[in-house]
Design a protein around this motif. Structure first.
Motif, short mmCIF file in Angstrom:
data_model
loop_
_atom_site.label_atom_id
_atom_site.label_comp_id
_atom_site.label_asym_id
_atom_site.label_seq_id
_atom_site.Cartn_x
_atom_site.Cartn_y
_atom_site.Cartn_z
N LYS A 160 0.84 -1.20 0.00
CA LYS A 160 0.00 0.00 0.00
C LYS A 160 0.87 1.25 0.00
O LYS A 160 0.56 2.23 -0.70
N LEU A 161 1.96 1.25 0.77
CA LEU A 161 2.87 2.39 0.76
C LEU A 161 3.39 2.68 -0.65
O LEU A 161 3.37 3.82 -1.11
N SER A 175 0.16 9.31 5.29
CA SER A 175 -0.15 9.17 6.72
C SER A 175 -1.64 9.33 6.98
O SER A 175 -2.25 8.54 7.71
N THR A 176 -2.23 10.33 6.35
CA THR A 176 -3.67 10.56 6.52
C THR A 176 -4.48 9.39 5.99
O THR A 176 -5.44 8.93 6.62
N TYR A 177 -4.08 8.89 4.82
CA TYR A 177 -4.79 7.75 4.21
C TYR A 177 -4.72 6.53 5.13
O TYR A 177 -5.75 5.86 5.38
N LEU A 178 -3.54 6.21 5.62
CA LEU A 178 -3.37 5.04 6.47
C LEU A 178 -4.19 5.16 7.75
O LEU A 178 -4.80 4.19 8.21
N LYS A 179 -4.20 6.36 8.32
CA LYS A 179 -4.97 6.59 9.55
C LYS A 179 -6.45 6.40 9.30
O LYS A 179 -7.16 5.76 10.09
N GLU A 180 -6.94 6.94 8.17
CA GLU A 180 -8.36 6.82 7.83
C GLU A 180 -8.76 5.37 7.58
O GLU A 180 -9.90 4.98 7.83
N HIS A 181 -7.82 4.57 7.07
CA HIS A 181 -8.11 3.17 6.76
C HIS A 181 -7.60 2.22 7.85
O HIS A 181 -7.56 1.01 7.66
N ARG A 182 -7.23 2.79 8.99
CA ARG A 182 -6.82 2.02 10.17
C ARG A 182 -5.68 1.06 9.87
O ARG A 182 -5.68 -0.09 10.31
N MET A 183 -4.72 1.56 9.11
CA MET A 183 -3.51 0.78 8.82
C MET A 183 -2.36 1.38 9.61
O MET A 183 -2.11 2.58 9.54
N THR A 184 -1.69 0.56 10.37
CA THR A 184 -0.62 1.05 11.22
C THR A 184 0.71 0.41 10.85
O THR A 184 0.74 -0.71 10.33
N PRO A 185 1.82 1.15 11.14
CA PRO A 185 1.87 2.50 11.72
C PRO A 185 1.58 3.56 10.66
O PRO A 185 1.91 3.38 9.50
N SER A 190 7.47 6.78 11.03
CA SER A 190 7.38 5.33 10.80
C SER A 190 7.30 5.02 9.31
O SER A 190 7.92 4.06 8.83
N ILE A 191 6.55 5.84 8.59
CA ILE A 191 6.43 5.66 7.14
C ILE A 191 7.78 5.87 6.47
O ILE A 191 8.22 5.08 5.63
N GLU A 192 8.47 6.94 6.88
CA GLU A 192 9.77 7.24 6.31
C GLU A 192 10.78 6.12 6.59
O GLU A 192 11.55 5.73 5.71
#
Length: 220
Positions: A160-161, A175-185, A190-192
């Protein structure tokens, strides 16, 4: 050895190379066609006459010309052939390089072998045909290595990244997309960090090179 072979290839030079290999293997009966529609028709006719082909050698890509075709790719041809003669042994002979695309040929289309068009392709084709005749499924080692690497290193989050990067999203948007789709971290740091790890894993110098590499091996 196989007794009757159908070759489907629209490049005459390549056809000649395949024919030379077939002759070296002392296969007595062989035909070649340049169109997928004709290939399927010949396979059906051979079945009706109770003289079926026992090996199909096909390319994946076919150039369009003035003759309209219902079947436009090797994948489509193989899919249709398997409906009428599922036991027909099949070798794909192609310039395709994407490991994921080649892997799909085995998993989705149930081919028996793949040979890459290259300098030593005649010898590789001959070896592959012999192994298939002896009951083997012949998968190129480089494809096996690549798919093992992908399966061990990349998970759904990683894919997904890379997918979001390829779409042009910046890290804060990811970051916003992952948070909205409840994907962590989903934190930017963390993404970087994970992107750095993925780049190192693929030997890529930057995100653009990583995306290109993922496209080349068929991940995206």
């Amino acid at each position: 050895m196989f007794k009757k072979v159908l070759i489907v290839e629209d490049q005459e030079i390549m056809n000649q190379g395949i024919l030379n290999t077939i002759k070296e293997l002392n296969i007595p009966d062989f035909d070649y066609v340049m169109y997928c529609d004709e290939a399927l028709s010949r396979i059906k006719t051979a079945l009706e006459k109770k003289s079926p082909y026992d090996l199909l050698i096909a390319d994946l890509s076919f150039e369009k010309d003035h003759i309209p075709q219902q079947i436009r790719s090797g994948q489509e041809l193989i899919s249709e052939v398997k409906k009428v003669q599922p036991e027909l042994k099949t070798v794909v002979f192609s310039v395709e390089k994407k490991a994921k695309t080649i892997d799909d040929l085995y998993k989705k289309y149930k081919v028996d072998g793949f040979v890459s068009k290259a300098r030593r392709d005649g010898q590789d084709l001959k070896s592959t045909i012999r192994k298939i005749f002896n009951g083997e499924i012949v998968i190129p080692q480089e494809v096996i290595n690549t798919m093992r690497h992908i399966s061990s290193e990349f998970d759904v989050y990683d894919m997904k990244l890379i997918e979001l990067l390829a779409k042009g999203l910046k890290q804060n948007e990811i970051s916003t997309y992952l948070k909205e789709h409840r994907m962590t971290p989903y934190g930017i740091r963390s993404i970087e960090k994970r992107l750095n790890e993925l780049r190192d894993s693929l030997g890529a110098k930057n995100n653009i090179e990583m995306i290109v590499t993922c496209k080349d091996i068929g991940l995206i």
